[in-house]
Design a protein around this motif. Sequence first.
Motif, short mmCIF file in Angstrom:
data_model
loop_
_atom_site.label_atom_id
_atom_site.label_comp_id
_atom_site.label_asym_id
_atom_site.label_seq_id
_atom_site.Cartn_x
_atom_site.Cartn_y
_atom_site.Cartn_z
N GLY A 177 -40.79 -58.55 66.79
CA GLY A 177 -40.08 -58.56 67.99
C GLY A 177 -38.51 -58.85 68.14
O GLY A 177 -37.64 -58.40 68.67
N LEU A 178 -38.38 -60.16 67.43
CA LEU A 178 -37.04 -60.50 67.12
C LEU A 178 -36.15 -59.85 66.51
O LEU A 178 -35.06 -59.36 66.64
CB LEU A 178 -37.19 -61.95 66.50
CG LEU A 178 -35.86 -62.67 65.91
CD1 LEU A 178 -34.91 -62.68 67.34
CD2 LEU A 178 -36.16 -63.96 65.55
N ARG B 104 -32.80 -57.78 67.78
CA ARG B 104 -31.45 -57.91 67.23
C ARG B 104 -30.91 -56.77 66.93
O ARG B 104 -29.65 -56.40 67.20
CB ARG B 104 -31.56 -58.57 65.86
CG ARG B 104 -31.94 -60.39 65.99
CD ARG B 104 -32.18 -60.75 64.44
NE ARG B 104 -32.14 -62.24 64.48
CZ ARG B 104 -32.66 -63.01 63.72
NH1 ARG B 104 -33.37 -62.49 62.56
NH2 ARG B 104 -32.79 -64.41 63.78
N SER B 105 -31.68 -55.62 66.55
CA SER B 105 -31.31 -54.36 66.19
C SER B 105 -30.76 -53.61 67.49
O SER B 105 -29.36 -52.72 67.48
CB SER B 105 -32.07 -53.48 65.47
OG SER B 105 -31.76 -52.27 65.34
N LEU B 106 -31.50 -53.66 68.40
CA LEU B 106 -31.25 -53.03 69.61
C LEU B 106 -29.81 -53.64 70.42
O LEU B 106 -28.89 -53.09 70.95
CB LEU B 106 -32.31 -53.23 70.72
CG LEU B 106 -33.51 -52.13 70.08
CD1 LEU B 106 -34.83 -52.52 71.33
CD2 LEU B 106 -33.21 -50.82 70.44
N ALA B 107 -29.84 -54.88 70.26
CA ALA B 107 -28.70 -55.77 70.96
C ALA B 107 -27.40 -55.34 70.19
O ALA B 107 -26.28 -55.19 70.78
CB ALA B 107 -28.91 -57.26 70.78
N SER B 108 -27.61 -55.00 68.80
CA SER B 108 -26.21 -54.53 68.17
C SER B 108 -25.77 -53.28 68.45
O SER B 108 -24.70 -53.07 68.41
CB SER B 108 -26.51 -54.68 66.84
OG SER B 108 -27.31 -53.61 66.40
N ASP B 109 -26.67 -52.56 69.16
CA ASP B 109 -26.33 -51.16 69.74
C ASP B 109 -25.91 -51.21 71.21
O ASP B 109 -25.86 -50.23 71.64
CB ASP B 109 -27.33 -50.11 69.39
CG ASP B 109 -27.02 -49.69 67.77
OD1 ASP B 109 -26.13 -50.08 67.07
OD2 ASP B 109 -27.95 -49.02 67.41
N GLY B 110 -25.98 -52.35 71.85
CA GLY B 110 -25.80 -52.33 73.14
C GLY B 110 -26.77 -52.44 74.42
O GLY B 110 -26.60 -51.88 75.48
N TRP B 111 -27.94 -52.36 73.69
CA TRP B 111 -29.14 -52.29 74.81
C TRP B 111 -29.15 -53.52 75.54
O TRP B 111 -28.64 -54.63 75.13
CB TRP B 111 -30.25 -52.20 73.76
CG TRP B 111 -30.72 -50.94 73.47
CD1 TRP B 111 -30.05 -50.15 72.60
CD2 TRP B 111 -31.91 -49.91 74.09
NE1 TRP B 111 -30.81 -48.90 72.39
CE2 TRP B 111 -31.83 -48.93 73.15
CE3 TRP B 111 -32.75 -50.37 74.78
CZ2 TRP B 111 -32.65 -47.83 73.58
CZ3 TRP B 111 -33.78 -49.05 75.26
CH2 TRP B 111 -33.78 -47.92 74.33
#
Length: 221
Positions: free
Chosen positions: A15-16, A20-27
């Motif tokens: 989950g973490l 991290r991956s989605l946050a880096s793409d602006g989600w």
Amino acid sequence: MTKTALITGASRGLGLALARSLASDGWRLILTARGADALEPVADRLGAVALAGDVADPAHRDRLVRAVRDHGGLDLLVNNASGLGAVPLPPLAGYPLDTLEDLFRTNVLAPLALVQAFLPGLRERRGAVVNISSDAAVEAYEGWGGYGSTKAALEQLSNVLAVEEPRVAVWWVDPGEMHTAMLADAVGAEDAAAAPGPETVVPTLRRLIEERPASGRVSHP
């Protein structure tokens, strides 16, 4: 338009790594896990909303629904939170039924309840559901009957949901063994350390989210 994801079990492990991956793409992220002490620093670093609590608790699920509504709706639901059950892993002949009942609440009923709560919005936005499963759902591993039976139930719910909800993509994902605290609890820290890290599964999840293949079961690798 910024997309919004709700990830359960987001304070550690897969989950973490996905958060991290989605946050880096602006989600825009709404993250939940049982422990506030672990979850809130993660959310702070990622600029996410943190709502600590137990997804098996209907009152906590109501809070998640309100948070999603306050942020304009949901594009992606990731049912990643999961319990292991009785430890050390017992044979089914001696499995404590009260523990198994609790496990079904966490691993099966809670994901379904969240799907039910968010389905209207997911239909409207042509969103997606990712349910994290396990090879224990389809393989007969000694000691894994309790946990595996909950994941088998989750897989069949996902399978039927995919047929009933053509406007929503539904994937149930077997990530394989990962070096996580749950695996360490099940097999011991030394054996768990030999497994790949959860971050190795993230490209598979991102491919699903971005390419939107047909609903179905997905195994990694």
